[in-house]
Structure formats: C-alpha cells, structure tokens
Motif scaffolding. Structure first.
Motif, mmCIF file in Angstrom:
data_model
loop_
_atom_site.group_PDB
_atom_site.id
_atom_site.type_symbol
_atom_site.label_atom_id
_atom_site.label_comp_id
_atom_site.label_asym_id
_atom_site.label_seq_id
_atom_site.Cartn_x
_atom_site.Cartn_y
_atom_site.Cartn_z
ATOM 1 N N THR A 238 44.530 40.347 46.803
ATOM 2 C CA THR A 238 43.579 40.462 45.698
ATOM 3 C C THR A 238 44.279 40.749 44.371
ATOM 4 O O THR A 238 43.705 40.512 43.315
ATOM 5 C CB THR A 238 42.546 41.560 45.963
ATOM 6 O OG1 THR A 238 43.232 42.752 46.327
ATOM 7 C CG2 THR A 238 41.624 41.159 47.087
ATOM 8 N N ASN A 239 45.502 41.247 44.419
ATOM 9 C CA ASN A 239 46.211 41.478 43.168
ATOM 10 C C ASN A 239 46.322 40.212 42.339
ATOM 11 O O ASN A 239 46.340 40.261 41.115
ATOM 12 C CB ASN A 239 47.628 41.990 43.458
ATOM 13 C CG ASN A 239 47.636 43.454 43.833
ATOM 14 O OD1 ASN A 239 46.691 44.166 43.537
ATOM 15 N ND2 ASN A 239 48.681 43.892 44.488
ATOM 16 N N LEU A 241 44.271 38.089 41.695
ATOM 17 C CA LEU A 241 43.090 37.839 40.873
ATOM 18 C C LEU A 241 43.304 38.258 39.427
ATOM 19 O O LEU A 241 42.588 37.817 38.533
ATOM 20 C CB LEU A 241 41.881 38.595 41.439
ATOM 21 C CG LEU A 241 41.231 38.020 42.692
ATOM 22 C CD1 LEU A 241 40.280 39.031 43.292
ATOM 23 C CD2 LEU A 241 40.479 36.754 42.350
ATOM 24 N N ASP A 242 44.269 39.112 39.201
ATOM 25 C CA ASP A 242 44.453 39.644 37.851
ATOM 26 C C ASP A 242 45.138 38.679 36.896
ATOM 27 O O ASP A 242 45.093 38.878 35.686
ATOM 28 C CB ASP A 242 45.283 40.931 37.906
ATOM 29 C CG ASP A 242 44.487 42.072 38.492
ATOM 30 O OD1 ASP A 242 43.253 42.027 38.380
ATOM 31 O OD2 ASP A 242 45.097 42.994 39.053
ATOM 32 N N LEU A 252 43.361 29.333 43.551
ATOM 33 C CA LEU A 252 43.627 30.567 44.285
ATOM 34 C C LEU A 252 43.274 30.390 45.754
ATOM 35 O O LEU A 252 44.002 30.836 46.649
ATOM 36 C CB LEU A 252 42.795 31.691 43.677
ATOM 37 C CG LEU A 252 43.252 33.097 43.997
ATOM 38 C CD1 LEU A 252 44.708 33.275 43.619
ATOM 39 C CD2 LEU A 252 42.404 34.109 43.260
ATOM 40 N N TYR A 256 45.613 31.048 49.013
ATOM 41 C CA TYR A 256 45.272 31.914 50.146
ATOM 42 C C TYR A 256 45.311 31.116 51.446
ATOM 43 O O TYR A 256 45.789 31.596 52.476
ATOM 44 C CB TYR A 256 43.873 32.504 49.952
ATOM 45 C CG TYR A 256 43.806 33.591 48.912
ATOM 46 C CD1 TYR A 256 44.954 34.285 48.515
ATOM 47 C CD2 TYR A 256 42.596 33.939 48.313
ATOM 48 C CE1 TYR A 256 44.886 35.280 47.560
ATOM 49 C CE2 TYR A 256 42.517 34.942 47.358
ATOM 50 C CZ TYR A 256 43.664 35.599 46.984
ATOM 51 O OH TYR A 256 43.584 36.594 46.050
ATOM 52 N N SER B 249 36.815 36.514 37.881
ATOM 53 C CA SER B 249 37.697 37.098 38.899
ATOM 54 C C SER B 249 37.685 38.623 38.839
ATOM 55 O O SER B 249 37.949 39.288 39.838
ATOM 56 C CB SER B 249 39.120 36.560 38.747
ATOM 57 O OG SER B 249 39.627 36.870 37.484
ATOM 58 N N GLN B 250 37.355 39.156 37.684
ATOM 59 C CA GLN B 250 37.293 40.622 37.622
ATOM 60 C C GLN B 250 36.105 41.151 38.426
ATOM 61 O O GLN B 250 36.203 42.168 39.118
ATOM 62 C CB GLN B 250 37.210 41.105 36.172
ATOM 63 C CG GLN B 250 38.529 40.987 35.436
ATOM 64 C CD GLN B 250 39.712 41.468 36.279
ATOM 65 O OE1 GLN B 250 39.765 42.617 36.705
ATOM 66 N NE2 GLN B 250 40.658 40.565 36.556
ATOM 67 N N LYS B 253 37.043 40.954 41.951
ATOM 68 C CA LYS B 253 37.988 42.008 42.314
ATOM 69 C C LYS B 253 37.255 43.324 42.544
ATOM 70 O O LYS B 253 37.583 44.077 43.458
ATOM 71 C CB LYS B 253 39.042 42.165 41.223
ATOM 72 C CG LYS B 253 40.153 43.058 41.690
ATOM 73 C CD LYS B 253 41.415 42.989 40.903
ATOM 74 C CE LYS B 253 42.495 43.673 41.731
ATOM 75 N NZ LYS B 253 43.628 44.082 40.901
ATOM 76 N N TYR B 256 35.722 43.131 45.977
ATOM 77 C CA TYR B 256 36.726 43.344 47.023
ATOM 78 C C TYR B 256 37.109 44.819 47.098
ATOM 79 O O TYR B 256 37.280 45.377 48.178
ATOM 80 C CB TYR B 256 37.977 42.508 46.734
ATOM 81 C CG TYR B 256 37.802 41.034 46.999
ATOM 82 C CD1 TYR B 256 36.798 40.561 47.846
ATOM 83 C CD2 TYR B 256 38.655 40.094 46.418
ATOM 84 C CE1 TYR B 256 36.642 39.203 48.085
ATOM 85 C CE2 TYR B 256 38.505 38.736 46.661
ATOM 86 C CZ TYR B 256 37.500 38.295 47.499
ATOM 87 O OH TYR B 256 37.357 36.965 47.734
#
Lengths: 341, 341
Positions: A238-239, A241-242, A252, A256, B249-250, B253, B256
């Motif tokens: 999930t990192n 996503l930043d 993405l 994955y 995506s935030q 996140k 998640y």
DNA sequence: TCTAGCACTCCCCTAGCACGAGTGCTAAAT
DNA sequence: ATTTAGCACTCGTGCTAGGGGAGTGCTAGA
C-alpha cells in the motif's frame, strides 16, 4: 568517460529531479551556486547528454528528465551514500531480535524495511528443496486422533491432526514412527517422498490397522513443505499508493498482479543471489514492462557465508537512492547476523 | 409507507444508477416502458423522494442519485435476489472441500468470495479465548533441542523448537510433560497461563535442570495463540482498485489503513455475530467516515447452531446487491456446513 | 391529477489567447 | 576555442468566453 562538467551538471540535475519530480531546465541549473555557468552553456551540455542517451525531454519546452540509462550512470558512478547512524542500526537490530522462526523473521525484516523506506519490500525465502527431514513423530491425542509432526530445519515444523477410522494402539504408532525415522531420516524432502511411496507399494506397511491415512498425511505434509509457500513475500504494497508515478490505478493493479505471479522478479532475485553485494535494477532492467518507471534494490542475505536468499525494495525509479540503498544494505547485514544463531 | 408509483420509480432509478453510475434524470426514467409517465410527472415524484431524503442531486441539472437512506430502502424492501444456480453451489462447495485446518479454510473461503464478487472480502476468525488446552508435549530432537507442542482445538496446534543450555534426560522431559498435562488440561488459555505462572512461583518446578526455558516457551506459545493473530482477515484488497469510487489513492489508502486497524469493522462484525442472518451496512452505517460510499455485507457462519464468526464483503455502495448478497449468503452457508465435520 | 411548455441553472466541452518556461541556433565577446 | 547574450520558436498551462446539453421547478391547461 564523462567530462567533469558534464558529470557535475548531470548530478545536479538528478538532485533537483529526485527532489521535485519536475523536468529540470537549463535556467534552473545555471542559477545554482555550484554551477556558475550561463544557461546557454548548460543548454549545450544538456543537449549533448540527451544525444548520449542519459536525458530525455518530455516535450520541446519542458526541461530534461533522466532516462533509465541516466539513472544507471547516476547509481553506478555519481551516487554517494549516507551511512545510517549507529543508533539507527541498534534500533533496527533490536526490533528484529525477537524469537521467531526463520520465515517469520524474514517477513518481519521485510515489513520493517518497507516501513523504513516507504516503499514495497520483498523477500525471497530460502528454498526448501535441499532441506533434510529430521524427524517424524506421531503424538497420540486419543485412540483415534493422531498429531503427525514433521521436523525439518532449525525452526521448521509441519503438523496436522488426523482422525483415524478405527482405534490404534500406542505401540503400533511407535512402530510406525520408528520405521519412518529409520527409512527417511536425513533424506531430502523429495527423496523422502519417494521412499515413502515405494515403501507403500512394496507393502512393507500393510498391517491390519489404518496406517494408510497416517502415511497419506505424512506425505501431504512433505509436499506442503515443498510447495505450499510463496517463495517471494511482499510487504508494504500500500505504500506505493503514495507516489503519483502510480496514480493510475490500472498500472498499480498490474504491478500488484505481477507481484503475485512472481514471474520475472524471481529471475532478478536469482541474479542477485549469484553475485554478492547490493544490486540496483532500473526500469527496463527489471525485465517486465509493468515495472517501467520502477527501480528494484536487492541484497542477498547469508548465514556464515552461505547465501540463503535475497531481500529488497521496489518503488519508483525517482527514489532517494542515497537513503534507501544503505537501508537495504543495513537490513540485509543485520538479518544475516541474526540468522547466524 | 411509500406509494406504489413512488416505489416503482425509485426501484427503476436504482436499477439504472447501479448499472451506469451516472445520475438519473426524469427524462431517462419516463422513457422506460414500465414507467409510462411523462417526465414532468416523474419530476414531481423525484422532487418528493428528494424531500424525503432518499435521493440527492449532485447539482441543479444533474439528475438524481440515491442517498444512504435510499440504498437502505432499496436493500430492505425493494430488492429481489437472484438465487445462485445449483451448479454454482456445487462448484463452490468443491473448491472449499480441501483438507485444511479451520483458519486456513476460512481464509480460503474469503479468497474465493473476493474473487466471486470482485470486491474485498473479510473474515472474522473465531475468537480463541474460550479454547481449551488439550495437550502439552515435549518431543526430544536431541539432548538439547526440544520441540514444544501445544494442542488446542480441532486442528489447532502451536509449536516451537527450544535450544536448552544444557542437556536433559528424556524421563525428566516426560515428567514435566505429565505435570503440565495434569495441571493444565482442559483449562482455557488464560487459566492455563495463570496456573503455569503460579506453579513457577511456588517453586513446584525448581529442579536442577533447565525447566525454565521450556516453561517460558510453553507460556509464549499460549500467549501467541491468544493474541498473535489477526482476528479479521482481508483478501482481495486490490480488487477495489477497479472502482472509480476509489480512484483517489489517498482515500483508498485510508481504507486499507482502516482494514489494518480493524477498529470499527470489528464492532460491525460483532453486531452481525449477535443477530442471525445476513446484514448490509451502508455508507455512514459503517461507523467510520472512511467507509463513506462503501457498503459492507456480512453473514455469520456457524457449526451446529453455534455461531463461530462472520464473513463478508466490502465494496462501493453502488454494487450489484442482487448478485452479491446471495453470494455472501451461499458462501457462509457452505462454510458452515463444511466446518461441521 | 397529469402533462406540455417554458424559463432557468449548471456542467462540460471547445476555442482562443496570453503567458511562461524552455529550447536550438547564431553571432559576438572573452 | 569557449562562453555568453540574444532571438525566434515551440509547447504546455491557465484563463476566459460561449455554445450545447441535460435536467430542473413552476405554471397553466387538459
């Protein structure tokens, strides 16, 4: 191969690009105190660097961005690393000094590394094909419920409870265990399975009580140990996503998915396994187009000079190599020393 | 409470919105054969439904979209389900008929469900606090290496290899195992731990050989069984990447992250645990603002009338309830029947 | 009670334009 | 022989204006 000035300018450009992510133009560079050249001169140099394939313009009036080849140059010859502090090392070491079996420890290290770097982290677990069967045991829970226990390596145990369809005596159980230990001890998993099935075929074990389900479970456990585990474990997905590099959720998702398939990555890890030390794979070097714009940093870990596996991180090519590379290296080092015991 | 025509229009609107995701206007609705009303009439009804809080306009000229309250109405009174086919049921049942221990089976079911629905799937594993300790055993691997084995429920075993700092005799080991079995058998995990520590305090076990590390490992294993597992397991997280509801995506996140924290979700699952049957939580009913725009469908699973836990799926509120709800229900049903054995 | 009609609102798309950042090239300066 | 200043040019970006479309609420008439 590259003139001092060229190197200096390229390095500065990389610095700016890594921190901002925006294409860097001649003006911006010429204004830097350490450059002290007119923008026109800088332009000439940049044009040359582009011809050489280190830089690329997204469009006519947009400054320059490093190509994969440019990253390569940067990583190989221009990059200087920040040594992580002793305190930091102590902290890491302590966090990993938990009493866990090997696989768990590796996963823990991976988690730690992904947290540290803010990217996704991967660990290739040691292959188990060479592992020797150390012991087989049957624990009697009741006259019909048997716990089958197989002991492999240092901290490696598989077990399962079997329900028999009739009762069994403890001495019969003992006899079976003895037989298996005699036959299979010290064999590799594949060998042990062969031995087992040939013993069954030759009817050495045909008694009047239900050995068969016990043997089947033993075989199941052996096969599970061989196959039923991902050899590549990923944490901190999930990192990713930043990073706006991965803003496109379809991209993405493909990444994955590629993680799950493992294809491609395993080959890279294998390469890293062969050669000692840290390796950086940049963009197209990762061998799969889904990793376009990504870099992978890998480092083998070992116990007493025997390389067991590889750990690493993956993230956007535009990452802080200066910081991340030493972090991967350090984690691998600490891991190696902790696995020693 | 709601006039036939109102219901009919609302249901049609929901149908269109669920399949297209675009706000639905009076014109579109009036053109449907089953509506047969002018757009003006439809407009009047929609305006009323909006006043009642079932609909919402994103802006003046943009048609209508259901509110959470609207979804609630739809799910509670208007929705008709598609029974999944027998073939489908057989297929599902077969895929889950693998010889796995309980936790693994549940995780497998969760994976299956996430694949089926194309959303993220969650399983609340049965709590282990009530579990009884069934057996303690020490297997001698060598004079200094002992395998500690704790047997709990049906397919539930914890083990660890302990390295002693001096050698131990097998009869000593046997004695210790006997003592522990005598003392702790049939106790719950918490009770067993208490018993263990009090026994140590009262020096009932102070001999001239290293019991202590064995006892410590036994205690560790007990505590691991109690705590070291996520009671909520999530699969198919990456499926959520496909919905434009989660394009930010935030936001994704945060979701998640909320999955990892489990906070909030556990309470909902608890609610579902209390009441039998299937439950749907819509948007704000999920209790946490990160789940805005999400719906959660849960269903308890049980063994012979004893509810063990809950499984469910989470995805955008704009999901195909007609299909998904029966899928969750069916999976829960199959799971319950398979756990019976 | 329903519907046709109408004025109105708001989003979305496009075109146009000015601006800024950056470039390559050339010719002059050092 | 380098370096630099200058200039014309390109291209993305942001802003504005305007038309078209979709939808609405309201009203008056059927």
């Amino acid at each position: 191969m590259l003139n001092d000035r060229y190197q200096m300018l390229f390095k500065n450009l990389m610095g700016l690009y890594l921190s901002d992510g925006k294409p860097v133009g001649s003006n911006t560079l010429s204004k830097l105190p350490e450059v002290a050249l007119s923008s026109a001169t800088v332009r000439n140099v940049l044009a040359d660097l582009e011809k050489m394939g280190f830089l690329h313009s997204p469009h006519t009036s947009a400054g320059r961005v490093p190509t994969d080849k440019g990253y390569r140059l940067f990583v190989d010859t221009l990059l200087t690393y920040q040594e992580p502090s002793k305190v930091h090392e102590q902290d890491l070491r302590q966090r990993l000094s938990v009493d866990l079996n090997q696989d768990r420890l590796l996963q823990e290290a991976s988690k730690l590394l992904s947290g540290l770097t803010g990217m996704a982290s991967l660990v290739m677990l040691p292959p188990k094909t060479q592992e020797k069967l150390q012991q087989v045991d049957f624990l009697m829970l009741s006259a019909r419920r048997i716990l089958v226990v197989l002991v492999f390596g240092d901290q490696d145990v598989q077990n399962r409870i079997v329900e028999l369809d009739r009762e069994i005596q403890s001495d019969q159980l003992q006899k079976l265990a003895n037989f298996l230990n005699q036959q299979c001890l010290g064999l590799s998993l594949v060998q042990a399975r062969e031995k087992l099935s040939s013993a069954v075929e030759q009817n050495q074990l045909q008694g009047d009580f239900p050995y068969s389900s016990l043997l089947k479970s033993t075989d199941d456990l052996l096969s599970r140990q061989l196959s039923d585990r991902q050899s590549l474990v990923v944490s901190g997905k999930t990192n990713l996503l930043d990073y706006q590099e991965f803003a496109d959720s379809q991209k993405l998702k493909r990444i994955y998915h590629a993680f799950n398939q493992q294809q491609g990555l395993l080959e890279l890890f294998d390469k890293s396994l062969q050669a000692p030390g840290l390796k950086v794979f940049i963009g197209s070097e990762c061998g799969n187009e889904v990793y376009q714009g990504c870099s992978l940093i890998t480092r083998p870990y070992a116990v007493e000079d025997e390389v067991l596996g590889v750990l690493g991180v993956i993230g956007p090519s535009r990452m802080n190599y200066q910081k991340v590379v030493p972090q991967v290296d350090l984690t691998g080092k600490i891991l190696s020393s902790l696995l020693k015991k």
